[in-house]
Structures are given as C-alpha cells and as structure tokens.
Design a protein around this motif. Structure first.
Motif, PDB file in Angstrom:
ATOM      1  N   GLN A  99       1.935  -3.152  -4.662  1.00 26.90           N
ATOM      2  CA  GLN A  99       0.612  -3.343  -4.083  1.00 26.90           C
ATOM      3  C   GLN A  99       0.660  -4.453  -3.038  1.00 26.90           C
ATOM      4  O   GLN A  99       1.605  -5.254  -3.003  1.00 26.90           O
ATOM      5  CB  GLN A  99      -0.415  -3.703  -5.168  1.00 26.90           C
ATOM      6  N   VAL A 101      -2.381  -6.865  -0.420  1.00 24.60           N
ATOM      7  CA  VAL A 101      -3.738  -7.073   0.082  1.00 24.60           C
ATOM      8  C   VAL A 101      -3.664  -7.357   1.582  1.00 24.60           C
ATOM      9  O   VAL A 101      -2.648  -7.843   2.075  1.00 24.60           O
ATOM     10  CB  VAL A 101      -4.443  -8.236  -0.643  1.00 24.60           C
ATOM     11  N   ASN A 168     -10.844  -8.694   0.810  1.00 26.55           N
ATOM     12  CA  ASN A 168     -10.691  -7.909  -0.423  1.00 26.55           C
ATOM     13  C   ASN A 168     -10.345  -6.457  -0.111  1.00 26.55           C
ATOM     14  O   ASN A 168     -11.081  -5.531  -0.441  1.00 26.55           O
ATOM     15  CB  ASN A 168     -11.974  -8.002  -1.247  1.00 26.55           C
ATOM     16  N   SER A 170      -6.920  -3.562  -0.027  1.00 25.58           N
ATOM     17  CA  SER A 170      -5.609  -3.422  -0.673  1.00 25.58           C
ATOM     18  C   SER A 170      -4.963  -2.077  -0.377  1.00 25.58           C
ATOM     19  O   SER A 170      -5.631  -1.121   0.032  1.00 25.58           O
ATOM     20  CB  SER A 170      -5.748  -3.585  -2.190  1.00 25.58           C
ATOM     21  N   SER A 172      -1.992   0.463  -2.386  1.00 23.22           N
ATOM     22  CA  SER A 172      -1.289   0.646  -3.654  1.00 23.22           C
ATOM     23  C   SER A 172      -0.530   1.968  -3.647  1.00 23.22           C
ATOM     24  O   SER A 172      -1.057   2.995  -3.207  1.00 23.22           O
ATOM     25  CB  SER A 172      -2.288   0.631  -4.817  1.00 23.22           C
TER      26      SER A 172
END
Length: 267
Positions: A99, A101, A168, A170, A172
């Motif tokens: 992952q 950000v 905020n 991201s 993944s």
C-alpha cells in the motif's frame, strides 16, 4: 595521497546513501493551469459641466459663488482570469504492506462559481472501484489489480485560496507477489463553471400565440383557407358535412347549413 583515498571513500558512501534514500521517496510534480485571459475593459463616463460651475457647496472667500452643483457616479471595475496549480505525485512506491498514500494539493485564484476537479481515471471498465493493472516486469506472472482511493475530487474557490491539500488518499494491491511490478493510472484535471439557473418562462399570449411559439390553449380559432392561422387545426367546415338526424345541424361541425337534396354537401 592517503587523505585523498579516505576522502573519496567518504564521498562514495555519502553518494550511495543519497541514492538509496531518494529511491524510497515519491517524486512530486506541479501542474500549472492558466485559463484564457479576458480582455480588460474600462467604462469611461464623460461628465459635461458648465464653465462657471464650482466644486464647492457654498460661497467662497475668493468672491466666487456656486450657481449649479451636481454629483455623478463613477463605476470602478476589475477583471482577472482564473489560474490554479495542482500538485500531485509523479511516481508512487508501494510499501512492504503493498500500500501507499499520496496527497493532492490545489492552490490558486478562481471565481466563486467555479471549482477544480482532480480525480483518478478508472483504468478497468466495470466494477465499483477505481483501479488499474500492475504488470510483472519479467512477464511470467498474470497482471494484478491495484485500487485507487481518493477522498476529495472537487476544490472550491475557498479551498484554492487556502491552498488546501488532501492527504488521505491511497493505493492498494494486496495480490502482489515477489518480483518487480509496475503500473500506471491517470488523473483528470479540469476547471468547471456552474451554469446559471434558467428562469421559468411566463407565456405572454398575443393573438393566441406567445413569442416563444407556444399556443394559447384557450385561443379562438382563426380559420383561413381551411385551417387555423394560430394552431393549424383544420377547419371542420372545410370537410363534408352530415346530418343523419335531419335537424339541419351538421353532425361534424355543429353548424346550421342549407343542404342540397340527397347529397351530403353544402348548397
């Protein structure tokens, strides 16, 4: 000579450390967008006054008196085209947890009725998520789906004035396995302007018709050459007439006619 060798080793070690450190960081890029400049214009009003007008409001000590006095309004205007900058990462490296950000920052100066749109583009058709494929560079493994999550897509004029940054967000890809993988997704950026609300049109019927083309439902027909000049309805009196009950009133148009004997036509 020994001092030079020691110094060279120290520089090589520092350079190697810098290279490793830089490879671990995501590079960021700034995109600057300028809207088409608007032509500046100024409204100039010419005020004509009599030659003996005075700027004062009363009698002066110099012997001049006020014959006429007036106040004129001068409009002051200012125009500036919208401009903004968008800061997004140029490259992102996933961590050991598969992952990462990333942040999006938008700053600038736009009109109150405008907003800036910044959002990822879906790379795989279908599905609820915004995602794209990551490929094994060795070419021996199947592609893996990576999902992009961005929590803000619109920036208002107030957001831009405060240079708001959304952190905020991201990426993944939990199905990644050992190897070297690489993928690319796009981000769409655009400036949007709110449309002015259209006022509800109120019909103004003149001679049974509004200037917008609407026909008054309660208009009186004006028949010429077999049809109404207002709505186009066909004149019922232009068709054949029938009088089955023989009361002298046409069963089609309801008018009283003089009939030709044994024929359903007007005399």
């Amino acid at each position: 000579m020994n001092i030079k060798k020691c110094s060279l080793k120290t520089m090589c070690a520092a350079l190697a450390c810098t290279t490793v450190f830089s490879s671990m960081m995501a590079a960021y890029a700034t995109s600057t967008v300028y809207e088409t400049p608007m032509d500046d214009s100024a409204e100039i009003n010419t005020i004509e006054t009599l030659a003996n007008d005075s700027a004062g409001t009363g009698t002066s000590d110099s012997g001049w008196t006020t014959e006429e006095n007036s106040f004129e309004d001068i409009k002051v205007t200012y125009q500036q085209s919208s401009s903004y900058t968008v800061t997004i990462p140029k490259a992102i490296t996933l961590g050991i947890n598969k992952q990462a950000v990333y942040s999006v920052k938008v700053a600038g100066n736009i009109d109150a009725n405008q907003r800036v749109y910044v959002a990822p583009v879906d790379g795989i058709a279908g599905g609820e998520n915004l995602d794209f494929y990551m490929s094994d560079l060795s070419g021996k493994k199947e592609d893996v789906v990576a999902t992009v999550t961005q929590n803000k897509t619109y920036w208002s004029s107030e957001n831009l004035a405060n240079a708001y940054e959304e952190t905020n967000n991201s990426i993944s890809a939990p199905d990644l396995t050992a190897g070297t993988w690489e993928g690319t997704f796009q981000v769409e950026i655009r400036l949007e302007t709110e449309k002015e609300q259209e006022q509800e049109h109120v019909h103004n019927y003149v001679d049974g018709k509004c200037e917008c083309g609407a026909v008054d439902p309660n208009h009186t027909h004006n028949y010429e050459d077999g049809s109404c000049t207002i709505c186009g309805e066909k004149d019922p009196c232009s068709e054949f007439h029938t009088d089955e009950n023989e009361d002298g009133i046409c069963d089609i148009c309801g008018h009283e006619h003089q009939w030709v004997e044994n024929e359903d036509v007007l005399e």
